[in-house]
Design an enzyme around this catalytic site. Structure first.
Site, PDB file in Angstrom:
ATOM      1  N   SER A 115       1.201  -1.146  -0.517  1.00  0.00           N
ATOM      2  CA  SER A 115       0.097  -0.210  -0.259  1.00  0.00           C
ATOM      3  C   SER A 115       0.788   1.629  -0.534  1.00  0.00           C
ATOM      4  O   SER A 115       0.577   2.610  -0.440  1.00  0.00           O
ATOM      5  CB  SER A 115      -1.288   0.229   1.203  1.00  0.00           C
ATOM      6  OG  SER A 115       0.062  -0.345   2.099  1.00  0.00           O
ATOM      7  N   HIS A 119      -2.754  -3.217  -5.102  1.00  0.00           N
ATOM      8  CA  HIS A 119      -3.613  -2.910  -3.721  1.00  0.00           C
ATOM      9  C   HIS A 119      -5.238  -3.181  -3.162  1.00  0.00           C
ATOM     10  O   HIS A 119      -5.787  -2.002  -4.053  1.00  0.00           O
ATOM     11  CB  HIS A 119      -2.972  -1.131  -3.915  1.00  0.00           C
ATOM     12  CG  HIS A 119      -3.408  -0.584  -2.656  1.00  0.00           C
ATOM     13  ND1 HIS A 119      -3.594  -0.005  -2.475  1.00  0.00           N
ATOM     14  CD2 HIS A 119      -3.698  -1.570  -0.760  1.00  0.00           C
ATOM     15  CE1 HIS A 119      -4.213   0.753  -0.855  1.00  0.00           C
ATOM     16  NE2 HIS A 119      -3.538  -0.333  -0.596  1.00  0.00           N
ATOM     17  N   GLU A 142      -7.033  -0.706  -6.481  1.00  0.00           N
ATOM     18  CA  GLU A 142      -5.950  -0.054  -7.068  1.00  0.00           C
ATOM     19  C   GLU A 142      -4.834  -0.473  -7.741  1.00  0.00           C
ATOM     20  O   GLU A 142      -4.163  -1.620  -7.038  1.00  0.00           O
ATOM     21  CB  GLU A 142      -5.020   1.313  -6.280  1.00  0.00           C
ATOM     22  CG  GLU A 142      -6.107   1.878  -5.949  1.00  0.00           C
ATOM     23  CD  GLU A 142      -5.110   3.334  -4.860  1.00  0.00           C
ATOM     24  OE1 GLU A 142      -5.265   4.261  -4.593  1.00  0.00           O
ATOM     25  OE2 GLU A 142      -3.878   2.787  -4.044  1.00  0.00           O
TER      26      GLU A 142
END
Ligand code: 3H9
Length: 644
Positions: free
Chosen positions: A403, A424, A436
């Site tokens: 992250s 992510h 993501e």
């Protein structure tokens, strides 16, 4: 060919709507249906009409793109009335989805039949409006007030068999739809026809019923569900025409409002994000078997998400004890789903049957995608990728779920770096919608396309993000928290800031959220950066963590918590700890606090956009809505800033 075509099957006329891609209701379609009613009423050889649609679906609703523009006649309520009052009975033959105005047209028909996998619904409230062509007036007449309230105020569609049970349709057709619908129409002609819905009476409901329904509808946080409820209630109290007028006025009022504009923005953003231009025409690398490294909360959630999507999963941990704990973590997810009635016993067993665990990377040999979800520490992650480089197929996609850490550092030295990508996920990964997708410079286009295809399969909302600290979401979160701390330092009460953001529509304010998630994660990150020699100023959160206040799990963070109670209480200890950093007391209007913090998120979003980290402003809005609790009906920080 026009949008509405008529042909004959003996005494049955078949009206086919053909307006790709989803038969949305345009002015031309409304006119075509109006003309069809008139023509078929005048045709003495026609005894009944079947309304069907070409393409992948029945009429999916009003054309959302027309909502920002003045309405063009004929208006949909008049078209639905015309069908309802036609001299010949109409039968709606539904496949795909009959949604919104599409279902309202179906309710104008005397009968509705559908194939078993068709969806029926009135999703208008999810677009910030209420049904505008009799959804709040005809549905209670068709299926009763309770069913209407549930369908209209939640906006959730249902499958045909459930719709049959609820009285929303008359039959589920097995086999081919059109012949089934024609046979249904012929059979219906042998019996007395039911009254048109507009002629059916409606009994009022008790005050208690409406109070309960109001309470439930208010949970959505925006006004459309409540206004829809008002319209249904009104329909039980006044004659049909007056109810229609009330509904139309409410519909037009909401349609012109900010919440509807925001929800329309999100509607189109969600359809654009999964299809970025960079993967146009690229065939994704197939993914049929997934490996997950790490069986902690994140790894277990990812494994569960993959199993829910029917993908076989191998979960790797460093030793057999850790592998057993990983298996227990995934099992707990499925146990929870079974306890809530989401999974049957068979489905529970099937989920687990498709999950293997091992402490040997050799078990990954057959995987075409491996997702690393281990501790957020560069050396640990690099070790994992060194192993993956040895044991995985050279065409297997290797993904990191980092992250914060720069994915390029994690993959340094990896053979075949074109197979590497950042994915992510957000915790809990089997629930949170956001994904993501972070390609590295070497990532192959078909690997990027595979990531988007995976998101679709898992039911996630994918957003492409470029490489920077925190990518899109956590970078904005950092700015949001820093700005919230700056307000505290300027003298504004912590509780006022949280109240302001709740008032704006978040479930929790920034400080309450940190207390729930723990202050120590971000603290450790800052400490790590400091250890590397970076100049990271001390935050207020650092002061609290150093004093042992890591959030709810330590009995206190930004607030105090009584034993076994999650209710935040304003803390004198915190006031004492932070006194040296706070400049007196200041009161700020809650709406101004929210506007200030949303403005800060949007400013960071703009920087992200300028640097090319996000492709479009609407992607940033989706990240905030699907990953960080931003209220959907505010459209996301970028949309909100554009309207301010
Ligand atoms: C309403 O009806 C109000 C009435 O009560 C009152 C009237 C007076 N309009 O989702 P997909 C486009 S409110 C315009 O990927 P799928 C979509 O943007 C309306 N465009 O397909 C996309 O375009 P593009 C209530 C629409 O197969 C393409 O169609 N109805 C609309 O995964 C394909 O869409 C709804 O809210 C629309 N209504 O799913 C239904 N719908 O390719 C919303 C779709 O250019 N729609 N498009 O990007 C859906 O739920 C899904 O589209 C559906 C098909 C399930 C139908």
């Amino acid at each position: 060919m026009s949008i509405v075509n008529i042909r004959r099957e003996g005494e049955i006329a078949v009206v086919t709507v053909d307006n790709p891609p989803v038969n949305a209701i345009s002015a031309e379609l409304r006119q075509g249906l109006s003309d069809a009613v008139a023509a078929l009423d005048a045709d003495a050889a026609v005894r009944a009409v079947v309304l069907t649609c070409a393409g992948r679906t029945f009429i999916a609703g009003a054309d959302v793109r027309e909502f920002g523009k003045p309405p063009i006649p004929p208006h949909l309520p008049d078209v639905v009335n015309a069908i309802d009052n036609a001299a010949k009975p109409w039968v709606a033959a539904i496949h795909g989805a009959a949604l919104g105005g599409g279902f309202e047209i179906a309710m104008g028909c005397r009968f509705r039949v559908a194939v078993a996998d068709a969806m029926i619904g009135l999703p208008e409230v999810t677009l910030g409006i209420i049904p505008g062509a009799s959804g709040t007036v005809r549905t209670p007449r068709l299926a009763g007030v309770e069913a209407a309230v549930s369908l209209v105020t939640t906006g959730k569609p249902m499958k045909a068999p459930k719709a049959l049970e609820a009285g929303l349709i008359d039959a589920v057709i097995e086999g081919d739809l059109l012949p089934g619908a024609i046979a249904f129409a012929r059979d219906a002609l042998t019996r007395d026809l039911p009254q048109p819905l507009s002629a059916r009476p409606l009994a009022p409901m008790s005050d208690e019923f409406w109070q309960g329904a109001r309470k439930a509808a208010s949970k959505a946080g925006h006004q459309a569900p409540l206004r829809a409820l008002d319209s249904i209630r009104n329909a039980t109290e006044v004659p049909f025409d007056a109810a229609m007028q009330y509904e139309r006025e409410t519909f037009l009022d909401l349609r012109a409002g900010d919440e509807a504009a925001a929800l329309r923005h999100v509607f189109f953003a969600e359809r654009a994000a999964p299809r970025p231009a960079v993967i146009d025409g690229i065939d994704p690398r197939p993914v049929t078997r997934v490996g997950v490294i790490g069986g902690g909360t994140m790894g277990a959630g990812i494994a569960a998400a993959c199993r829910n999507a029917g993908l076989p999963v191998v979960l790797i941990e460093r030793d057999s004890d850790a592998a057993a704990r990983g298996l227990a973590n995934v099992t707990k997810v499925f146990d929870g789903a079974r306890a809530r009635g989401i999974l049957s016993d068979e489905a529970h067993a099937e989920r687990l049957a498709g999950l293997g665990t091992s402490d040997d990377y050799a078990a990954l040999a057959e995987c075409d995608l491996v997702i690393e979800a281990v501790f957020e520490e560069i050396s640990v992650k690099r070790d994992v990728f060194a192993q993956l480089g040895q044991h995985c197929r050279t065409d297997a996609i290797l993904a990191t779920n980092t992250s914060y850490i720069d994915p390029r550092l994690i993959a340094e030295g990896l053979p075949h770096p074109e197979r590497f990508i950042g994915l992510h996920f957000f915790s809990p990964a089997h629930i949170m919608k956001l994904l993501e997708i972070v390609p590295a410079p070497e990532t192959a286009p078909e690997v990027l396309a595979a990531a988007f295809a995976l998101a679709k399969r898992l039911g996630k909302m994918p957003v492409r993000a470029g490489i920077c600290e925190g990518f899109i979401g956590n970078r904005i979160l950092k700015r949001y928290r820093a700005e919230a701390e700056a307000l505290v330092e300027s003298g504004i009460a912590i509780a006022d800031i949280d109240a302001a953001m709740r008032g704006y529509g978040f479930k929790m304010g920034p400080f309450e959220a940190q207390d729930l998630g723990g202050l120590d994660i971000a603290y450790l990150q800052r400490e790590g950066a400091r250890a590397e020699g970076q100049d990271v100023p001390e935050t207020l959160g650092d002061i609290l963590v150093r004093a042992g206040r890591k959030g709810q799990k330590t009995g206190g963070g930004w607030y105090d918590y009584a034993e076994g109670d999650r209710k935040p209480r304003v803390s004198d200890t915190v006031a004492g700890l932070l006194a040296g950093r706070i400049a007196g007391q200041r009161v700020m209007d809650l709406a101004d606090i929210a506007a200030h913090l949303v403005g800060a998120m949007a400013a960071e979003g703009q920087a992200i956009l300028d640097e090319g980290i996000a492709d479009q402003a609407s992607d940033i809005d989706l990240v905030e809505i699907h990953g960080y609790g931003f209220p959907r009906w505010k459209g996301g920080p970028m949309f909100a800033a554009g309207r301010a």
